[in-house]
Design a protein around this motif. Structure first.
Motif, mmCIF file in Angstrom:
data_model
loop_
_atom_site.group_PDB
_atom_site.id
_atom_site.type_symbol
_atom_site.label_atom_id
_atom_site.label_comp_id
_atom_site.label_asym_id
_atom_site.label_seq_id
_atom_site.Cartn_x
_atom_site.Cartn_y
_atom_site.Cartn_z
ATOM 1 N N TYR A 155 0.807 -1.225 0.000
ATOM 2 C CA TYR A 155 0.000 0.000 0.000
ATOM 3 C C TYR A 155 0.843 1.279 0.000
ATOM 4 N N PRO A 205 -4.560 2.055 5.397
ATOM 5 C CA PRO A 205 -5.336 1.466 4.295
ATOM 6 C C PRO A 205 -6.179 0.284 4.761
ATOM 7 N N ILE A 206 -5.811 -0.330 5.883
ATOM 8 C CA ILE A 206 -6.582 -1.456 6.393
ATOM 9 C C ILE A 206 -7.911 -0.960 6.962
ATOM 10 N N ILE A 216 -9.549 2.049 6.094
ATOM 11 C CA ILE A 216 -10.421 2.868 5.255
ATOM 12 C C ILE A 216 -10.658 2.183 3.916
ATOM 13 N N ASP A 217 -11.605 2.727 3.192
ATOM 14 C CA ASP A 217 -11.965 2.194 1.896
ATOM 15 C C ASP A 217 -10.959 2.689 0.861
ATOM 16 N N VAL A 218 -10.060 1.821 0.415
ATOM 17 C CA VAL A 218 -9.101 2.271 -0.588
ATOM 18 C C VAL A 218 -9.341 1.583 -1.929
ATOM 19 N N ILE A 260 -9.976 -1.909 -4.236
ATOM 20 C CA ILE A 260 -9.293 -3.182 -4.126
ATOM 21 C C ILE A 260 -8.639 -3.533 -5.450
ATOM 22 N N VAL A 310 -3.232 -5.301 -4.276
ATOM 23 C CA VAL A 310 -3.591 -5.411 -2.865
ATOM 24 C C VAL A 310 -3.719 -6.876 -2.451
ATOM 25 N N LEU A 311 -4.008 -7.715 -3.426
ATOM 26 C CA LEU A 311 -4.287 -9.112 -3.096
ATOM 27 C C LEU A 311 -3.031 -9.941 -2.933
ATOM 28 N N GLN A 312 -1.913 -9.358 -3.223
ATOM 29 C CA GLN A 312 -0.646 -10.047 -3.137
ATOM 30 C C GLN A 312 -0.490 -10.702 -1.761
#
Lengths: 149, 283
Positions: B249, B262-263, B265-267, B269, B273-275
């Motif tokens: 992030y 970032p965990i 709040i709404d950032v 997807i 990020v899925l890494q």
């Protein structure tokens, strides 16, 4: 005196009890998968017997601590089933959960827990075949890495 | 680092603290006091006391500042002689609305290279250095054998951490020393979350509950690691978690009071990020 067939059968069942069957804690969303029996049916019968099911109002409620606690309490895996991205009843609950679980997955790997123990699937309630297939391959993964404790 | 430089930093700190007290903009200066071969956090309110001001000791003063301001009326204002980590602690506390930064004047203290190495600190300087000279950013991988942990496979890490966590005597020193571990009800004390009154704590709940709880707040001060009487390298674990948030992030805790985790709040997807997340057996 047992017949040969009967002896074979006893042995087979003995062997089967020795086979590792993972204990899984399943967290599922009440909007896409409200029925626990339905969720149970996605798991192989032996695994479903030992599994625990926790219905969440939204996977956004899923704290990383839940999964950590489950592993500490003797479960071999934690499976999270929620709505598909974009379909969340609360709009972004599953995205929030995803970020948290991705972070957790990384922490688990650093701390020496196979991240494969953490399974996440965003289920389509109208496509149970896919959900079942994915859940089963998650269980296969657990079988491959063995018990946690 | 020579004695001369250290004296110089201490002189600088005393001079600034003296000036702040004379000008009367602050009610006191929070720093470390040298007393009987120890250092303790102390609120200096008169110039005479400043002769015993110490800057070479390590103690996270942010927690003290928070409790001090909470007990005072809303008009109290203090200056804090803060290292880089102390400043980042205060910023993180401000994000949690635990302190009001308007009531704190931060006097930035730069750490020396030796101090930075001692703490395994990546960023041993505050945003504005008033005391000492910044030694710049440190690449910890060169110094601190973290690479070893990264190179291990999962089974080796499991062996490594279970052996180490088994030493834990549950003294809660890591939690108590951490200025950011300031929840009123701590999950590490609740029977619902951990087995109470048993050592060693069960793997992995006890340590990982703390790790996930602090993941996006930890500023990498290594106070937990220094406080641990059993030598558990908690700071290194946290440093690697910080690395993850930085790489995925670009987020670093304690940088800016207006920057949200970032965990939390709404950032959105994005795929990056899925890494690191293994989705349940997806092919």
């Amino acid at each position: 005196m047992k017949t040969e067939d009967e002896t074979k059968e006893t042995r087979a069942s003995e062997i089967e009890t020795d086979v590792f069957q993972p204990r899984v804690a399943v967290f599922h969303c009440r909007w896409c998968l409200p029925d626990e029996e339905n969720v149970r049916s996605f798991l192989p019968a032996e695994v479903a017997k030992r599994a625990s099911f926790m219905k969440l109002n939204c996977t956004g409620r899923m704290e990383a601590e839940f999964a950590v606690k489950a592993l500490g309490a003797g479960y071999d895996g934690v499976l999270v089933l929620g709505c598909q991205i974009g379909e969340c009843h609360y709009r972004t609950g599953n995205e929030q959960a995803w970020k948290r679980l991705a972070l957790l997955s990384n922490i688990l790997a650093l701390a020496g827990v196979y991240p494969e123990r953490l399974g996440v699937h965003w289920a389509d309630p109208f496509d149970e075949g896919t959900t079942k297939r994915i859940v089963n391959s998650y269980i296969d993964g657990l079988l491959a890495i063995g018990p946690f404790k | 680092m020579t004695e001369e430089v250290r004296d110089n930093r201490e002189e600088q700190a005393r001079e600034i603290a003296g000036r702040l007290l004379t000008e009367g903009n602050v009610d006191g200066v929070l720093a470390l006091l040298h007393v009987m071969d120890h250092v303790v956090p102390h609120l200096f309110t008169s110039r005479e006391e400043l002769a015993h001001l110490n800057i070479s000791g390590h103690y996270p003063v942010a927690g003290v500042a928070e409790r001090l301001l909470r007990r005072w009326d809303n008009n109290g204002r203090i200056a804090v002689i803060a290292r880089g980590c102390d400043e980042r602690h205060l910023i993180e506390l401000a994000k949690k609305k635990s302190v009001n930064l308007d009531r704190i004047k931060i006097v930035g203290l730069a750490c020396t290279v030796d101090e930075a190495k001692d703490c395994h600190c990546v960023r041993p300087f505050p945003t504005e250095v008033e005391v000492g000279r910044s030694v710049g950013k440190v690449d910890y991988l060169d110094h601190f054998a973290l690479g070893e942990l990264i190179r291990m496979d999962i089974a080796e890490r499991r062996k490594f951490w279970t052996q180490i966590f088994d030493r834990c005597i549950k003294c809660y020193g890591c939690r108590n020393v951490c200025p950011l571990c300031n929840c009123e009800d701590c999950r590490l004390e609740e029977a619902r979350w951990v087995r109470v009154g048993e050592i060693p704590p069960e793997y992995p709940s006890f340590h990982l509950i703390r790790a996930v709880h602090l993941a996006d707040k930890c500023v990498g001060c290594f106070a937990c690691e220094r406080a641990c009487p059993m030598g558990i390298p908690l700071g290194k674990l946290h440093q690697l978690i910080r690395d993850y948030l930085q790489s995925v992030y670009g987020y670093e805790a304690g940088r800016d009071p207006d920057e949200r985790s970032p965990i939390q709040i709404d950032v959105g997807i994005g795929p990056d990020v899925l890494q690191g997340l293994r989705r349940g057996g997806e092919d």
